[in-house]
Motif scaffolding. Structure first.
Motif, PDB file in Angstrom:
ATOM      1  N   ILE A 194      12.827  -5.974   2.490  1.00 20.56           N
ATOM      2  CA  ILE A 194      11.974  -6.100   3.679  1.00 20.56           C
ATOM      3  C   ILE A 194      10.536  -5.814   3.227  1.00 20.56           C
ATOM      4  CG2 ILE A 194      11.375  -5.122   5.936  1.00 20.56           C
ATOM      5  CD1 ILE A 194      14.078  -6.351   6.209  1.00 20.56           C
ATOM      6  N   VAL A 195       9.656  -6.746   3.515  1.00 22.25           N
ATOM      7  CA  VAL A 195       8.228  -6.543   3.247  1.00 22.25           C
ATOM      8  C   VAL A 195       7.526  -6.534   4.605  1.00 22.25           C
ATOM      9  CG1 VAL A 195       6.180  -7.432   2.056  1.00 22.25           C
ATOM     10  CG2 VAL A 195       8.461  -7.855   1.094  1.00 22.25           C
ATOM     11  N   CYS A 244       6.844   1.560  10.639  1.00 21.27           N
ATOM     12  CA  CYS A 244       7.856   0.488  10.590  1.00 21.27           C
ATOM     13  C   CYS A 244       8.434   0.400   9.188  1.00 21.27           C
ATOM     14  CB  CYS A 244       7.242  -0.860  10.969  1.00 21.27           C
ATOM     15  SG  CYS A 244       6.962  -1.017  12.732  1.00 21.27           S
ATOM     16  N   ALA A 245       7.556   0.536   8.189  1.00 27.93           N
ATOM     17  CA  ALA A 245       8.012   0.435   6.800  1.00 27.93           C
ATOM     18  C   ALA A 245       8.849   1.652   6.409  1.00 27.93           C
ATOM     19  CB  ALA A 245       6.807   0.297   5.868  1.00 27.93           C
ATOM     20  N   ILE A 246       8.363   2.840   6.764  1.00 27.90           N
ATOM     21  CA  ILE A 246       9.107   4.053   6.388  1.00 27.90           C
ATOM     22  C   ILE A 246      10.416   4.130   7.171  1.00 27.90           C
ATOM     23  CG2 ILE A 246       9.066   6.585   6.399  1.00 27.90           C
ATOM     24  CD1 ILE A 246       5.985   6.353   5.912  1.00 27.90           C
ATOM     25  N   GLY A 247      10.311   3.945   8.485  1.00 28.77           N
ATOM     26  CA  GLY A 247      11.501   4.051   9.336  1.00 28.77           C
ATOM     27  C   GLY A 247      12.466   2.898   9.139  1.00 28.77           C
ATOM     28  N   GLY A 248      11.947   1.745   8.746  1.00 25.06           N
ATOM     29  CA  GLY A 248      12.808   0.565   8.572  1.00 25.06           C
ATOM     30  C   GLY A 248      13.300   0.412   7.141  1.00 25.06           C
ATOM     31  N   GLY A 249      12.950   1.372   6.295  1.00 25.65           N
ATOM     32  CA  GLY A 249      13.428   1.322   4.905  1.00 25.65           C
ATOM     33  C   GLY A 249      12.892   0.126   4.129  1.00 25.65           C
ATOM     34  N   ALA A 250      11.646  -0.260   4.420  1.00 20.97           N
ATOM     35  CA  ALA A 250      11.082  -1.435   3.739  1.00 20.97           C
ATOM     36  C   ALA A 250      10.778  -1.123   2.278  1.00 20.97           C
ATOM     37  CB  ALA A 250       9.805  -1.874   4.451  1.00 20.97           C
ATOM     38  N   PRO A 302      -2.887   8.589   3.140  1.00 23.92           N
ATOM     39  CA  PRO A 302      -2.439   7.794   1.991  1.00 23.92           C
ATOM     40  C   PRO A 302      -1.050   8.193   1.484  1.00 23.92           C
ATOM     41  CG  PRO A 302      -4.346   9.160   1.429  1.00 23.92           C
ATOM     42  CD  PRO A 302      -4.094   9.369   2.877  1.00 23.92           C
ATOM     43  N   GLU A 303      -0.654   9.414   1.829  1.00 18.97           N
ATOM     44  CA  GLU A 303       0.683   9.884   1.450  1.00 18.97           C
ATOM     45  C   GLU A 303       1.783   8.972   1.992  1.00 18.97           C
ATOM     46  OE1 GLU A 303       2.612  12.173  -0.264  1.00 18.97           O
ATOM     47  OE2 GLU A 303       0.703  11.938  -1.313  1.00 18.97           O
ATOM     48  N   PHE A 304       1.497   8.394   3.177  1.00 15.67           N
ATOM     49  CA  PHE A 304       2.514   7.555   3.826  1.00 15.67           C
ATOM     50  C   PHE A 304       2.815   6.309   2.986  1.00 15.67           C
ATOM     51  CE2 PHE A 304       1.154   9.268   8.253  1.00 15.67           C
ATOM     52  CZ  PHE A 304       1.933  10.397   8.056  1.00 15.67           C
ATOM     53  N   ILE A 305       1.763   5.775   2.352  1.00 19.31           N
ATOM     54  CA  ILE A 305       1.965   4.571   1.543  1.00 19.31           C
ATOM     55  C   ILE A 305       2.798   4.932   0.319  1.00 19.31           C
ATOM     56  CG2 ILE A 305       0.782   2.790   0.188  1.00 19.31           C
ATOM     57  CD1 ILE A 305      -1.568   3.446   2.313  1.00 19.31           C
ATOM     58  N   ASN A 306       2.467   6.063  -0.250  1.00 22.98           N
ATOM     59  CA  ASN A 306       3.239   6.553  -1.391  1.00 22.98           C
ATOM     60  C   ASN A 306       4.697   6.783  -1.016  1.00 22.98           C
ATOM     61  OD1 ASN A 306       3.277   7.131  -4.083  1.00 22.98           O
ATOM     62  ND2 ASN A 306       3.028   9.333  -3.745  1.00 22.98           N
ATOM     63  N   MET A 307       4.907   7.240   0.228  1.00 21.18           N
ATOM     64  CA  MET A 307       6.293   7.481   0.703  1.00 21.18           C
ATOM     65  C   MET A 307       7.114   6.201   0.628  1.00 21.18           C
ATOM     66  SD  MET A 307       5.872   9.914   4.022  1.00 21.18           S
ATOM     67  CE  MET A 307       7.553   9.763   4.614  1.00 21.18           C
ATOM     68  N   VAL A 308       6.501   5.076   1.013  1.00 27.47           N
ATOM     69  CA  VAL A 308       7.222   3.793   0.973  1.00 27.47           C
ATOM     70  C   VAL A 308       7.649   3.500  -0.469  1.00 27.47           C
ATOM     71  CG1 VAL A 308       7.085   1.314   1.435  1.00 27.47           C
ATOM     72  CG2 VAL A 308       5.960   2.925   2.976  1.00 27.47           C
ATOM     73  N   ASN A 309       6.714   3.720  -1.407  1.00 27.19           N
ATOM     74  CA  ASN A 309       7.022   3.459  -2.813  1.00 27.19           C
ATOM     75  C   ASN A 309       8.153   4.349  -3.320  1.00 27.19           C
ATOM     76  OD1 ASN A 309       4.864   1.735  -2.651  1.00 27.19           O
ATOM     77  ND2 ASN A 309       3.414   3.185  -3.577  1.00 27.19           N
TER      78      ASN A 309
END
Ligand code: F6P
Length: 323
Positions: free
Chosen positions: A218-219, A181-187, A312-319
């Motif tokens: 968006i958070v 949701c965060a990656i796809g929603g551009g959060a 954990p890469e996914f969290i970094n992707m958001v950043n």
């Protein structure tokens, strides 16, 4: 094996009907009678069990929810409850079970198997995707797409009003729904139970964003995050940033409904077949799943006790992507 039972238990998930359909049709295909147990373990105890035919599952593959209904059963947690359930199944001569559900369902199935030895195979049906032994659970893809659709709409209004939206998604103790949701929603920020994202980090990220001329944010807050619900997180951040124009949206049970996506229908159909064919070939006390494209059977005990860590890469992707 001549007669089997099928039930859905725990939180419903889109694609459960597609799975029931596959189970019934596969049983009929192999000349096995199949009985539908209504309302999960509660219905098993009460004897809410009736025969299903191939036509009983016509026109349901596209429907959300579960035609068999679902429940979280307190009675099945007791020895007496499980004894009554076993007697109900014996009355009908049911020799095997297919359980569609999540960790609570398989915890019950595991105990039931240890006590009565009735062969049971599980299909992972939960929007949470938190089960070890399968890359994806039935309903997860649909839930993420439903949430994403809502997040896209929220972004429109967030942008129009220069607001910060704290959006709470489901997932119980897991961040599997929150991450895509965060990656796809551009959060700009994602908060999940698996990692620590402090309120200070949220405050700093918002401040940095404003200094770079960002106007809306968006958070995504997974409901199980350690900092609390989206409302609690928003209140804590608001204390540090009194001028922030914040709103909270809790997506809630909207994530559990709706017509399953193509991916969920495929997964549900594949695993439904695998459950019945697993029982026929003598498998028991295991969950069918797909790992790296391959059909796999995993002992119930592993599905509920082993971790399925989030990359954990996914969290970094958001950043990276929200810079
Ligand atoms: O397990 C599916 C799930 O939707 C979780 O994401 C959520 O925490 C829980 O079920 C909600 O349960 P209930 O529908 O009983 O309120």
């Amino acid at each position: 094996m001549k007669k089997i039972g099928v039930f859905t238990s725990g939180g419903d998930a889109p694609g459960m009907n597609a799975c029931i359909r596959a189970i019934v049709r596969t049983a009929v295909y192999h000349g096995i009678e199949v009985y539908g147990i209504r309302r999960g373990y509660n219905g098993m105890i009460k004897g809410e069990i009736s025969k299903l035919e191939s036509y009983s599952v016509s026109n349901i593959i596209q429907k959300g929810g579960t035609i068999l209904r679902s429940a979280r059963s307190k009675d099945f947690m007791t020895k007496e409850g499980r004894k009554t359930a076993y007697e109900q199944l014996q009355k009908l001569g049911i020799e095997g079970l297919v359980a569609i559900g999540g960790d609570g369902t398989f915890t019950g199935a595991n105990i039931f198997f240890e006590e009565y030895g009735l062969p049971t195979i599980g299909a992972p049906g939960t929007i949470d995707n938190d089960l070890y032994g399968t890359d994806y659970t039935i309903g997860y893809d649909t839930a993420v797409n439903t949430a994403l659709d809502a997040i896209d709409k929220i972004r429109d209004t967030a942008d129009s009003h220069d607001r910060v939206f704290f959006i709470e998604v489901m997932g119980r103790d897991s961040g599997y729904i929150a991450i895509p949701c965060a990656i796809g929603g551009g959060a700009e920020i994602v908060m999940i139970p698996e990692t620590d994202t402090s309120i200070d980090y949220v405050v700093d990220t918002l401040r940095t964003g404003w200094s770079r001329s960002k106007t809306s944010f968006i958070v995504i807050v997974a409901e199980g995050d350690a900092e609390g619900s989206a409302t609690e997180v928003a209140n804590k951040v608001q204390e540090a940033l009194p001028h922030m124009d914040a709103r909270v949206t809790i997506l809630g049970h909207v994530q559990r409904g709706g017509s399953p996506t193509a991916a969920d229908r495929m997964l549900a159909s594949q695993l439904g077949i695998a459950c019945v064919e697993g029982l026929i070939s003598g498998r028991q006390n295991e969950m069918a799943g797909i790992i790296d494209g391959k059909l796999t059977y995993t002992p119930f005990i592993d599905t509920i006790t082993k971790d399925k860590p989030i990359n954990p890469e996914f969290i970094n992707m958001v950043n990276i992507l929200s810079v």
